[in-house]
Enzyme design. Sequence first.
Site, PDB file in Angstrom:
ATOM      1  N   PRO A  78      40.808  34.345  48.413  1.00 28.54           N
ATOM      2  CA  PRO A  78      39.425  34.458  48.895  1.00 28.54           C
ATOM      3  C   PRO A  78      38.777  35.750  48.386  1.00 28.54           C
ATOM      4  O   PRO A  78      39.457  36.776  48.279  1.00 28.54           O
ATOM      5  CB  PRO A  78      39.575  34.516  50.419  1.00 28.54           C
ATOM      6  CG  PRO A  78      40.984  34.151  50.725  1.00 28.54           C
ATOM      7  CD  PRO A  78      41.799  34.323  49.497  1.00 28.54           C
ATOM      8  N   GLY A  83      39.441  41.741  50.943  1.00 32.06           N
ATOM      9  CA  GLY A  83      40.487  42.764  50.950  1.00 32.06           C
ATOM     10  C   GLY A  83      41.817  42.261  50.423  1.00 32.06           C
ATOM     11  O   GLY A  83      42.839  42.915  50.609  1.00 32.06           O
ATOM     12  N   LEU A  84      41.813  41.102  49.754  1.00 34.36           N
ATOM     13  CA  LEU A  84      43.084  40.578  49.238  1.00 34.36           C
ATOM     14  C   LEU A  84      43.237  40.799  47.729  1.00 34.36           C
ATOM     15  O   LEU A  84      44.166  40.289  47.116  1.00 34.36           O
ATOM     16  CB  LEU A  84      43.226  39.088  49.577  1.00 34.36           C
ATOM     17  CG  LEU A  84      43.350  38.775  51.072  1.00 34.36           C
ATOM     18  CD1 LEU A  84      43.471  37.274  51.309  1.00 34.36           C
ATOM     19  CD2 LEU A  84      44.534  39.481  51.699  1.00 34.36           C
ATOM     20  N   GLY A  85      42.320  41.541  47.161  1.00 34.29           N
ATOM     21  CA  GLY A  85      42.478  41.920  45.751  1.00 34.29           C
ATOM     22  C   GLY A  85      42.102  40.834  44.766  1.00 34.29           C
ATOM     23  O   GLY A  85      42.610  40.819  43.636  1.00 34.29           O
ATOM     24  N   ASP A 140      44.916  48.909  44.612  1.00 33.80           N
ATOM     25  CA  ASP A 140      44.835  47.449  44.447  1.00 33.80           C
ATOM     26  C   ASP A 140      45.415  47.009  43.106  1.00 33.80           C
ATOM     27  O   ASP A 140      46.283  46.147  43.036  1.00 33.80           O
ATOM     28  CB  ASP A 140      43.376  46.975  44.507  1.00 33.80           C
ATOM     29  CG  ASP A 140      42.834  46.931  45.916  1.00 33.80           C
ATOM     30  OD1 ASP A 140      43.450  47.550  46.800  1.00 33.80           O
ATOM     31  OD2 ASP A 140      41.789  46.292  46.127  1.00 33.80           O
TER      32      ASP A 140
HETATM   33  O1  PMV Z   1      39.005  46.318  50.359  1.00 37.05           O
HETATM   34  P1  PMV Z   1      40.201  46.512  49.504  1.00 37.05           P
HETATM   35  O2  PMV Z   1      41.378  45.720  49.905  1.00 37.05           O
HETATM   36  O3  PMV Z   1      39.931  46.459  48.046  1.00 37.05           O
HETATM   37  O4  PMV Z   1      40.786  47.959  49.813  1.00 37.05           O
HETATM   38  C1  PMV Z   1      40.150  49.124  49.585  1.00 37.05           C
HETATM   39  C2  PMV Z   1      41.077  50.216  49.965  1.00 37.05           C
HETATM   40  C3  PMV Z   1      40.378  51.530  50.229  1.00 37.05           C
HETATM   41  O5  PMV Z   1      41.394  52.467  50.560  1.00 37.05           O
HETATM   42  C4  PMV Z   1      39.415  51.413  51.394  1.00 37.05           C
HETATM   43  C5  PMV Z   1      39.602  52.013  49.022  1.00 37.05           C
HETATM   44  C6  PMV Z   1      40.477  52.405  47.856  1.00 37.05           C
HETATM   45  O6  PMV Z   1      39.923  52.503  46.749  1.00 37.05           O
HETATM   46  O7  PMV Z   1      41.688  52.651  48.027  1.00 37.05           O
END
Ligand code: PMV
Length: 316
Positions: free
Chosen positions: A99, A103-105, A150
């Site tokens: 998806p 936040g799952l890359g 990520d």
């Molecule tokens: O939203 P995501 O899963 O791409 O995570 C971002 C992670 C943060 O620490 C909020 C930002 C980063 O660049 O590490």
Amino acid sequence: MIPIEASAPAKVILFGEHAVVYGQPAIAVPVSSLRATATARPGDHTGLRIVASNLNQTTVIDSLSQSIDDALALTARLLLQRLDAPIPNLEITLRSQIPVASGLGSGAAITTALARALVEALDAKLDTAELNAIVYEVEKLHHGTPSGIDNTVIVYEQPVYFIRGNPIEHIHIAEPFTLLIADTGKPGLTRIAVGDVRTLYESQRERIQPMLDDIGNIVRRARQSIETGSIEQLGPLMSRNHALLQELTVSSPELDVLVQAALKAGAAGAKMSGGGRGGNMIALVSPESAETVSSALRSAGAVRVIETRVAPLPND
Ligand code: PMV
């Protein structure tokens, strides 16, 4: 040429998001059951056609100097420049089970799959660190100033203990554990959340720095627990990490509702994961409680619940 297929996994951040931007460690694991795939075939046009089938979008690259404002074209250009290769006559189709904006890359996985398919179709070689650097460059389009966690976990497809700017450390998983990943159904707003934490940090450094330090301590303890198989310690650490993320203002009512629902239904710990303000949360469950917690999450509004097992790598 027979079709060439390459892929990359989703990822989830277990501990340390946001604080990782300020030099604290973070832990992330790949979610190998959810993947982005790129299939390369000889093209029937001149140039490189990249077909993003989920988005119904086709990108055509016929000049390396064309302006690059999308991630797919930028990936191709960086890669062809690095390999010193002309634009190939290929059609690459992208598909993803991951998806978006949750936040799952998804973005990093699609970039990685595309880059791998191109390298293979060109019969070239690119080591993992170089691929990681290219995916990081493309991530900047999505996130502005990403920490790099990520792309690293996705490209290496291994659990990582990540400190910005430091060599990658892989984590040994002593005992497998099960996570539920539940989607609020609201898009995650990583760029905005990261910017808001920056504003807080600049204006109230003496209040925010200790919270970031606390998150760093949680991450170090979590690593120890994972590497010694003391999984029972992970739940409380997740809940403490979530409370600190709430104080940093990056959780949301929807995420908090899911975290509470998971804990009430018997999860050992729960927290938001990734940029926050939406997107996904994670819950640590025993194999016995997984079903109950999963249905509690759905009843509390989760639009999708994915179960994933974090297990030692073969030969680890
Ligand atoms: O939203 P995501 O899963 O791409 O995570 C971002 C992670 C943060 O620490 C909020 C930002 C980063 O660049 O590490």
